[in-house]
Design an enzyme around this catalytic site. Structure first.
Site, PDB file in Angstrom:
ATOM      1  N   HIS A 170       0.872  -1.177   0.000  1.00 14.19           N
ATOM      2  CA  HIS A 170       0.000   0.000   0.000  1.00 14.19           C
ATOM      3  C   HIS A 170       0.913   1.232   0.000  1.00 14.19           C
ATOM      4  CE1 HIS A 170      -4.061  -1.779   0.472  1.00 14.19           C
ATOM      5  NE2 HIS A 170      -3.337  -2.832   0.806  1.00 14.19           N
ATOM      6  N   CYS A 186      -7.864  -1.401   3.267  1.00 12.26           N
ATOM      7  CA  CYS A 186      -8.633  -2.384   4.033  1.00 12.26           C
ATOM      8  C   CYS A 186      -9.536  -1.631   5.006  1.00 12.26           C
ATOM      9  CB  CYS A 186      -7.673  -3.305   4.783  1.00 12.26           C
ATOM     10  SG  CYS A 186      -8.531  -4.467   5.843  1.00 12.26           S
TER      11      CYS A 186
HETATM   12  P1  HMG Z   1     -18.294 -12.992  12.232  1.00 11.13           P
HETATM   13  O1  HMG Z   1     -19.386 -12.023  12.512  1.00 11.13           O
HETATM   14  O2  HMG Z   1     -17.358 -13.353  13.321  1.00 11.13           O
HETATM   15  O3  HMG Z   1     -18.858 -14.313  11.558  1.00 11.13           O
HETATM   16  O4  HMG Z   1     -17.466 -12.402  11.008  1.00 11.13           O
HETATM   17  P2  HMG Z   1     -19.673 -15.523  12.153  1.00 11.13           P
HETATM   18  O5  HMG Z   1     -18.961 -16.758  11.775  1.00 11.13           O
HETATM   19  O6  HMG Z   1     -20.010 -15.284  13.603  1.00 11.13           O
HETATM   20  O7  HMG Z   1     -21.012 -15.423  11.297  1.00 11.13           O
HETATM   21  C1  HMG Z   1     -21.857 -14.291  11.387  1.00 11.13           C
HETATM   22  C2  HMG Z   1     -22.663 -14.162  10.128  1.00 11.13           C
HETATM   23  O8  HMG Z   1     -21.789 -13.926   9.002  1.00 11.13           O
HETATM   24  C3  HMG Z   1     -23.466 -15.427   9.785  1.00 11.13           C
HETATM   25  O9  HMG Z   1     -24.609 -15.010   9.079  1.00 11.13           O
HETATM   26  C4  HMG Z   1     -22.562 -16.129   8.805  1.00 11.13           C
HETATM   27  O10 HMG Z   1     -23.245 -17.003   7.923  1.00 11.13           O
HETATM   28  C5  HMG Z   1     -21.985 -14.962   8.030  1.00 11.13           C
HETATM   29  P3  HMG Z   1     -26.014 -14.795   9.817  1.00 11.13           P
HETATM   30  O11 HMG Z   1     -26.306 -16.105  10.477  1.00 11.13           O
HETATM   31  O12 HMG Z   1     -25.803 -13.654  10.821  1.00 11.13           O
HETATM   32  O13 HMG Z   1     -26.926 -14.404   8.713  1.00 11.13           O
HETATM   33  N1  HMG Z   1     -20.676 -15.282   7.413  1.00 11.13           N
HETATM   34  C6  HMG Z   1     -20.417 -15.088   6.119  1.00 11.13           C
HETATM   35  N2  HMG Z   1     -21.170 -14.612   5.102  1.00 11.13           N
HETATM   36  C7  HMG Z   1     -20.600 -14.573   3.884  1.00 11.13           C
HETATM   37  N3  HMG Z   1     -19.333 -14.974   3.630  1.00 11.13           N
HETATM   38  C8  HMG Z   1     -18.560 -15.459   4.628  1.00 11.13           C
HETATM   39  C9  HMG Z   1     -19.107 -15.536   5.914  1.00 11.13           C
HETATM   40  N4  HMG Z   1     -18.627 -15.961   7.113  1.00 11.13           N
HETATM   41  C10 HMG Z   1     -19.606 -15.804   8.018  1.00 11.13           C
HETATM   42  N5  HMG Z   1     -17.304 -15.871   4.368  1.00 11.13           N
HETATM   43  C11 HMG Z   1     -16.111 -12.695   9.046  1.00 11.13           C
HETATM   44  C12 HMG Z   1     -16.357 -13.118  10.478  1.00 11.13           C
HETATM   45  C13 HMG Z   1     -14.783 -13.263   8.602  1.00 11.13           C
HETATM   46  C14 HMG Z   1     -17.240 -13.202   8.189  1.00 11.13           C
HETATM   47  C15 HMG Z   1     -16.095 -11.149   8.995  1.00 11.13           C
HETATM   48  O14 HMG Z   1     -15.167 -10.706   9.942  1.00 11.13           O
HETATM   49  C16 HMG Z   1     -15.735 -10.602   7.657  1.00 11.13           C
HETATM   50  O15 HMG Z   1     -16.459 -10.783   6.677  1.00 11.13           O
HETATM   51  N6  HMG Z   1     -14.604  -9.895   7.549  1.00 11.13           N
HETATM   52  C17 HMG Z   1     -14.227  -9.320   6.266  1.00 11.13           C
HETATM   53  C18 HMG Z   1     -12.820  -8.937   6.287  1.00 11.13           C
HETATM   54  C19 HMG Z   1     -12.402  -8.349   4.972  1.00 11.13           C
HETATM   55  O16 HMG Z   1     -13.004  -8.571   3.924  1.00 11.13           O
HETATM   56  N7  HMG Z   1     -11.295  -7.592   5.005  1.00 11.13           N
HETATM   57  C20 HMG Z   1     -10.726  -7.053   3.814  1.00 11.13           C
HETATM   58  C21 HMG Z   1      -9.973  -8.077   3.031  1.00 11.13           C
HETATM   59  S1  HMG Z   1      -8.353  -8.438   3.698  1.00 11.13           S
HETATM   60  C22 HMG Z   1      -7.358  -7.172   3.115  1.00 11.13           C
HETATM   61  O17 HMG Z   1      -7.829  -6.240   2.508  1.00 11.13           O
HETATM   62  C23 HMG Z   1      -5.879  -7.296   3.307  1.00 11.13           C
HETATM   63  C24 HMG Z   1      -5.131  -7.707   2.024  1.00 11.13           C
HETATM   64  O18 HMG Z   1      -5.368  -6.797   0.987  1.00 11.13           O
HETATM   65  C25 HMG Z   1      -3.620  -7.756   2.299  1.00 11.13           C
HETATM   66  C26 HMG Z   1      -3.138  -6.502   3.030  1.00 11.13           C
HETATM   67  O19 HMG Z   1      -3.119  -5.411   2.433  1.00 11.13           O
HETATM   68  O20 HMG Z   1      -2.842  -6.651   4.208  1.00 11.13           O
HETATM   69  C27 HMG Z   1      -5.546  -9.097   1.540  1.00 11.13           C
HETATM   70 MG    MG Z   2      -4.329  -4.906   0.733  1.00 16.69          MG
END
Ligand code: HMG
Ligand code: MG
Length: 303
Positions: A208, A239
């Protein structure tokens, strides 16, 4: 000076670039953006992610994007957990990117689990993905600095990379999530990662550009032998759970530097700039791309 002759660009604009954007971007525009990037001969790209639509609403149309964009190039979809991997299998995609932060605090904010909990959840999933012939990329976030914990010791990053390598991932994308790293520490870390086994694991730099050090960091990585870089057309990105992190280094700026040094990428700069035109009207902030702005300024002077 011994630098690689060829570098692979992994375009992350459609995923890292758009995930943090406050405007809702129409699915059709995302698809058009991806297709325009493919026209520029991008061979590896992060298309979208399977994450919670409550946490990252911009990625809620992942299935529709994938359906329209899969082809015979490498198309990554991000997934952080079992539910994400299940959605990946259903989507018909072949290339997955899992992600874990070295820093525990960041990982909790990003995925709601500790680093160890995430890794333990992913281990059997990665084994299964490999058995099913999938390409697995592991994104290692906060590899240098964490927005909450500060400097991340290199040993912790190397340990997480080794753990992923042991699981059999094909690639490690090592990320400066908040754009705080500087060239010397980048050179040192990538130089240490050369000893990771197996030897054929792909190592990629993900920078970044928050503090303007991304291109210098890429140069330092090249000197350490790295020949794969994530970048984002238009310098989009950030992010949502890493406060202060701005965009990825702009693909077109990376291409300009590499091509100028005689390093081949196979990617067409003009066509990347054309792809940025597709999404630029939807962006709420100024794009962090030197070449894009220069091109627009030149075009308006000539008009
Ligand atoms: P949570 O609330 O702890 O999840 O979130 P949970 O397991 O307790 O489930 C809660 C609800 O989320 C449930 O639905 C699950 O089905 C649903 P409900 O019963 O309430 O209707 N759920 C999902 N739905 C769709 N897809 C899934 C999923 N998992 C659970 N995979 C969770 C945990 C990981 C889902 C949440 O924290 C999350 O979505 N985080 C997103 C993080 C993210 O996208 N960050 C950005 C990407 S990483 C990045 O940018 C870094 C990178 O570029 C490298 C760098 O620069 O460092 C790669
Ligand atoms: Mg990134």
């Amino acid at each position: 000076m011994s630098l690689p002759d060829k570098v692979t660009i992994i375009e992350v604009g459609p995923r890292d670039g758009l995930q943090n954007e406050k405007n809702t971007i129409p699915t059709e525009t995302k698809i058009q953006f991806i297709k325009a990037l493919k026209q520029a001969n991008i061979q590896e790209m992060e298309l979208t992610s399977f994450v919670s639509p409550k946490w990252v609403p911009q990625m809620k149309d992942a299935d529709d994007v994938i359906e329209q964009c899969l082809d015979n190039t490498r198309n990554f979809v991000l997934a952080p957990n079992q539910k994400g991997v299940e959605r990946f299998y259903q989507s018909g995609a072949n290339d997955i990117a899992v992600f874990v932060g070295v820093s525990n605090t960041f990982n909790k904010k990003n995925i709601n689990k500790s680093t160890d909990e995430s890794l333990e959840e992913l281990k059997p999933l990665i084994a299964d993905l490999k058995q099913n012939g999938k390409f697995v990329r592991a994104c290692v976030s906060t590899a240098f600095y964490c927005p909450y914990e500060g400097k991340v010791p290199a040993e912790k990053t190397i340990k997480l990379c080794e753990a992923f390598a042991h699981c059999g991932v094909n690639e490690l994308s090592v990320a400066d999530t908040v754009g705080m790293a500087t060239p010397k520490e980048v050179y040192q870390l990538f130089n240490s990662l050369k000893s990771i086994q197996p030897k054929n694991i792909l190592i990629t730099g993900h920078f970044h550009n928050t503090r303007g050090t991304a291109l210098a960091n890429i140069y330092a990585s090249l000197e350490a032998g790295v020949d794969r870089f994530d970048s984002s057309a238009g310098g989009l990105g950030g992010c949502p759970f890493a406060p202060g992190a701005t965009g990825n280094v702009a693909t077109e700026d990376v291409l300009y530097m590499l091509h100028g040094m005689g390093i081949d990428t196979g990617v067409d700069i003009e066509k990347v700039i054309h792809a940025v035109d597709v999404v630029a009207p939807f962006m709420t902030r100024t794009l962090d791309s030197k070449l894009y702005h220069l091109q627009k300024a030149t075009a308006s002077t000539e008009a």
